[in-house]
Design an enzyme around this catalytic site. Sequence first.
Site, PDB file in Angstrom:
ATOM      1  N   ASP A   1     -48.311  62.035 -53.630  1.00 24.34           N
ATOM      2  CA  ASP A   1     -48.169  62.201 -52.190  1.00 24.34           C
ATOM      3  C   ASP A   1     -47.155  63.311 -51.969  1.00 24.34           C
ATOM      4  O   ASP A   1     -46.038  63.238 -52.502  1.00 24.34           O
ATOM      5  CB  ASP A   1     -47.678  60.890 -51.571  1.00 24.34           C
ATOM      6  CG  ASP A   1     -47.625  60.923 -50.057  1.00 24.34           C
ATOM      7  OD1 ASP A   1     -48.418  61.666 -49.443  1.00 24.34           O
ATOM      8  OD2 ASP A   1     -46.795  60.195 -49.481  1.00 24.34           O
TER       9      ASP A   1
ATOM     10  N   ARG B   1     -55.614  62.402 -56.032  1.00 27.92           N
ATOM     11  CA  ARG B   1     -55.296  61.621 -54.822  1.00 27.92           C
ATOM     12  C   ARG B   1     -56.566  61.241 -54.088  1.00 27.92           C
ATOM     13  O   ARG B   1     -57.428  62.063 -53.827  1.00 27.92           O
ATOM     14  CB  ARG B   1     -54.389  62.446 -53.898  1.00 27.92           C
ATOM     15  CG  ARG B   1     -54.171  61.863 -52.501  1.00 27.92           C
ATOM     16  CD  ARG B   1     -53.085  60.804 -52.495  1.00 27.92           C
ATOM     17  NE  ARG B   1     -52.983  60.132 -51.205  1.00 27.92           N
ATOM     18  CZ  ARG B   1     -52.090  60.410 -50.273  1.00 27.92           C
ATOM     19  NH1 ARG B   1     -51.230  61.388 -50.457  1.00 27.92           N
ATOM     20  NH2 ARG B   1     -52.053  59.718 -49.158  1.00 27.92           N
TER      21      ARG B   1
ATOM     22  N   ASP C   1     -45.378  65.435 -48.879  1.00 30.94           N
ATOM     23  CA  ASP C   1     -45.170  65.526 -47.435  1.00 30.94           C
ATOM     24  C   ASP C   1     -44.256  66.695 -47.120  1.00 30.94           C
ATOM     25  O   ASP C   1     -43.148  66.797 -47.679  1.00 30.94           O
ATOM     26  CB  ASP C   1     -44.528  64.245 -46.896  1.00 30.94           C
ATOM     27  CG  ASP C   1     -45.480  63.068 -46.861  1.00 30.94           C
ATOM     28  OD1 ASP C   1     -46.698  63.287 -46.734  1.00 30.94           O
ATOM     29  OD2 ASP C   1     -45.001  61.928 -46.962  1.00 30.94           O
TER      30      ASP C   1
ATOM     31  N   ARG D   1     -51.066  55.729 -54.419  1.00 31.26           N
ATOM     32  CA  ARG D   1     -51.464  57.118 -54.628  1.00 31.26           C
ATOM     33  C   ARG D   1     -50.950  57.704 -55.928  1.00 31.26           C
ATOM     34  O   ARG D   1     -49.858  57.371 -56.375  1.00 31.26           O
ATOM     35  CB  ARG D   1     -51.035  57.977 -53.455  1.00 31.26           C
ATOM     36  CG  ARG D   1     -49.598  57.758 -53.058  1.00 31.26           C
ATOM     37  CD  ARG D   1     -49.357  58.053 -51.607  1.00 31.26           C
ATOM     38  NE  ARG D   1     -49.749  56.926 -50.801  1.00 31.26           N
ATOM     39  CZ  ARG D   1     -49.167  56.561 -49.681  1.00 31.26           C
ATOM     40  NH1 ARG D   1     -48.173  57.242 -49.209  1.00 31.26           N
ATOM     41  NH2 ARG D   1     -49.568  55.526 -49.019  1.00 31.26           N
TER      42      ARG D   1
END
Length: 160
Positions: A100, A88, A102, A97
């Site tokens: 990712d 990344r 989250d 990307r």
Amino acid sequence: MPAAREPVTAYVALGANLGDAQAAVRQALHDLARLPDTRLLAQSSLWRSAPVDAAGPDFVNAVAALSTRLTAPALLAALRQLEDAAGRRRPYPHAPRTLDLDLLRYGDARIDSPRLTLPHPRMAARAFVLRPLAEIAPHLVGADALQAVAGQAIGRLPAD
């Protein structure tokens, strides 16, 4: 010896839109299950979605439920390490990307710090989060929330 922390259920959104995005998300699911003091409770199907507030090709997305004894900041740091290991790069905001990750929720925690906001502040506006989250934790996603993102392009990928 300090007492062990009680496990917390955390939810992590996964996405990728560079390289072999499906392989990257699958590898990340595997890697999440191998984090210290953490186990994978559930994982959604893989979903394909158009970028939202981002550039590049379509994303492959998923959501994972974890049981973890890591603190929220430690879990966030572990997620960043997995992103870095997957190549990344952050050349500009919302860049395409390779991976990712989250942190969406950490138990019932409400955190508002410069490094971490929980629950994730934009999750309710993103079909690529809500649809896979509803698949594994329907009690966290109401019908009204799904209706609010119904116009966003997303589809479940066929299982292998």
